[in-house]
Design an enzyme around this catalytic site. Sequence first.
Site, short mmCIF file in Angstrom:
data_model
loop_
_atom_site.label_atom_id
_atom_site.label_comp_id
_atom_site.label_asym_id
_atom_site.label_seq_id
_atom_site.Cartn_x
_atom_site.Cartn_y
_atom_site.Cartn_z
N HIS A 127 0.80 -1.22 0.00
CA HIS A 127 0.00 0.00 0.00
C HIS A 127 0.83 1.27 0.00
CE1 HIS A 127 -4.09 -1.63 0.60
NE2 HIS A 127 -3.49 -2.58 1.28
N LYS A 153 -8.84 13.23 4.66
CA LYS A 153 -7.85 12.15 4.55
C LYS A 153 -6.91 12.23 5.75
CE LYS A 153 -6.76 13.56 0.43
NZ LYS A 153 -6.91 12.30 -0.27
N ARG A 154 -6.20 11.16 5.97
CA ARG A 154 -5.17 11.15 7.01
C ARG A 154 -4.18 12.28 6.75
NH1 ARG A 154 -0.27 8.32 6.82
NH2 ARG A 154 -1.02 7.27 4.94
N LYS A 195 0.48 14.12 1.41
CA LYS A 195 -0.89 14.37 0.95
C LYS A 195 -1.14 15.87 0.75
CE LYS A 195 -2.65 10.17 3.15
NZ LYS A 195 -3.23 9.44 2.01
N THR A 214 -8.88 5.85 -1.72
CA THR A 214 -10.26 5.40 -1.90
C THR A 214 -11.23 6.54 -1.63
OG1 THR A 214 -10.28 4.54 0.37
CG2 THR A 214 -9.84 2.97 -1.39
N LYS A 249 -14.84 7.52 -3.57
CA LYS A 249 -16.12 7.77 -2.91
C LYS A 249 -16.66 9.14 -3.29
CE LYS A 249 -14.33 5.07 0.89
NZ LYS A 249 -13.49 5.19 2.09
#
Length: 809
Positions: free
Chosen positions: A363, A546-547, A552, A654, A658
Amino acid sequence: MDLRNGIGLRPLGNTPAEFEQDLLSNLYYRRGTTVESASAQDAYETLALTVRDRLAARRARTSAAQYAANPRWVYYLSAEFLFGRQLSQNLLYSNTGEVAAAALKAFGLAPGEVEELDVEPGLGNGGLGRLAACLLDAMATLDIPAVGYGIRYDFGIFKQAFADGAQVEKPDAWAFQGNPWEFPAPDDRQTVFFYGHTTRDSDGNTTWIPGEIVLGEPSHMLVPGYGTDTVNIVRLWSARGSESSFDLSRFSAGQYAEAVQEAVRAENISKVLYPDDSTELGRELRLKQQYFLVSCSLRDIIRRFRLRNAAWSEFAGKTAIQLNDTHPTLAIPELMRLLVDEEGLSWDEAWEITQRTFAYTCHTLLPEALETWPVALFERLLPRHLEIIYAINEGLLGEVRSRFPDDLDRVRRMSLIQEEPERRVRMANLAVTGTTAVNGVAELHSKLLAETTLRDFAELWPAKFRNVTNGVSPRRFVRLANPSLADLITSSLGDGGWINDLDRLEDLAPLADDPAFLSRWREIKRANKVRLGLGDPDSLTDVMVKRFHEYKRQQLKLLHVITQYHRIKNNPGGSYVPRTVLFAGKAAPAYHAAKSIIRLINAVARVVDEDAAVAPYLKIVFPPNYNVTLGELIIPAADLSEQISLAGKEASGTGNMKLALNGAITIGTLDGANIEIRDRVGADNFFLFGLDTPGATALRAAGYNPRAYYERDDELRAALDAIASGAFGGVGQEVADSLLNRDEYLTLADYRAYVDCQSEVDEAWQDQDRWTRASILNTARTGFFSADRTVRDYISTIWHVDPVHVPHP
């Protein structure tokens, strides 16, 4: 009467009268109370038990069908499962929503009041756990015989709160009042060893003499399929002290803490999801967790295998074990230990079975995120496993030297043991070596895995490497999260079968030019914003959930927010598109840089929201404790989906799927599954900006200087100067310093392209028909990202399993 597997039991009816009778029976006989004295908690747990009973009846028939078929099973090992609340899903999957609402009137309660008491199981943190839950849902829906294995953490990772804008971690006691959805199974306890030493007899057989014994006590939750009678399970392990862990003599002497210290030490293993590993004891506890999970699970898998089979030569043909990231990688040496030490197989026989049984999902692309553990810790905690890992490594390096005889650097890189600067076990190398297949989770990710992160292994075993792009559950993230949109889709397509056949969403595309359909689509999106309660439902809802991690790039989004704030302040008479910017997500407790970004976001939000001149045009919202439940409110309300990680760093994502599936338009880089989303929805319905992966690599190679971007861009300089000067409550100087002097993830290099792309977003938003059309096409063209398709890909390329259909009574 045959009572095996529930055959012969009274069928549970679904008429209002039958459901109410079962509800009252459970209230009296299982909750031990009456309608007159029942609390709201009694009502919730009684309803949960009554719904669970109906799923349990399906589970009994599923078990009977699967036992008779004796198929190849999928066993999904994961440190996380993030299921979300269970009541609403199980009402839907058991088709009892209407009768349950009618029966609740006996308590004077509405379904919504009871559902608020349903607590989200604290068994996961982020995308890893949400993916695992979606795949289990899809496997049941597709009638695949499967069991998920995880740990029943007493406390989830943490509940996030804010104190003066800073993240504060509080215990997530999700099971404080019990969990009506699980079935304890103490009779299936397993024994787990730690510490000690090994001995060898005269025949060379090895025995592990443990220094500590812990019991793994299972419970299981039901995993129903939608539109089928299949109900699978997820089995969760709790750590318990052995019978000798309570010292009665010490207790009698008044040494109460000392009397239970062994039991407490044992139970700590399943106490908290991801205990802080910044200390030596914390690291040891994490490794104990990982071994506890795989040791209990493998013994249970073997127990299940022996229900219908005997010969070890059949094991791999009946067993497919998927390792969800490196956390369960110890299953590889553990299966070898069980086969060689306890079952007496030869090393070669055991190794063939092991490699054929396991598959590994990677991942990450970040080398620093590839898990390693100190050899010294292994030697102390798992001495036999270290011996097995050394033996596996010897075989691996022999094969590497045979194929690449003059490449000593390759041998060093591929070794399961890292030598410098500290001897450590490389878990990803072990995972690749001991499995039959290795998959990435998006096309770009899988390509980069083979070309960069795991290149040496891909060159040695190219046939091992596959791609299986992630997917999400349309049942959870459309039907349950966005019921109004689901109803519109059903009425437009003629039936609800699209829920299990998401490719049918493509038939919505022609409706993107229908004015009446566009109007209804906008009404639903606006109603979802009202339900979320952010403020102005007519503003552009700009969402980044998100985390928190520097790659990110929540910091890039924040720079845009500050730039927009400055534009409004510097030109108060200008024309601006009103925006509500929503951040949500947690930072790991020990991740100081990510927590600094969180604190800065909250500080900027305070300044912006208190400025009356700016408030009509810009609002920043940061609800704490992002989880599935909160995501089910946010995702349907989103207009713009922020997927702005540095290209080449995000495995898949993901959340992006969504959000697109619910009609949010993506602004993003060519990273992870963004590429596949853009390919499917069309370039005109996706806001693309920034460096691609080769461009990011080339920029670094040329000697990236973030200050050069700062010096030549007035708006960027103003934003960073405002942070550095303390304009936002004196918060954020460390963020500015990091960006100006290091900027590992090229935030400043992508800033101008990002801000200019956001201007394109503003322009598009002002043409509401254009925006709504793009929103519809995002939903219509993202059926590919169903977890059902993901599972079918696993079946065809890795697992090679067949469905077992459960006959309807």
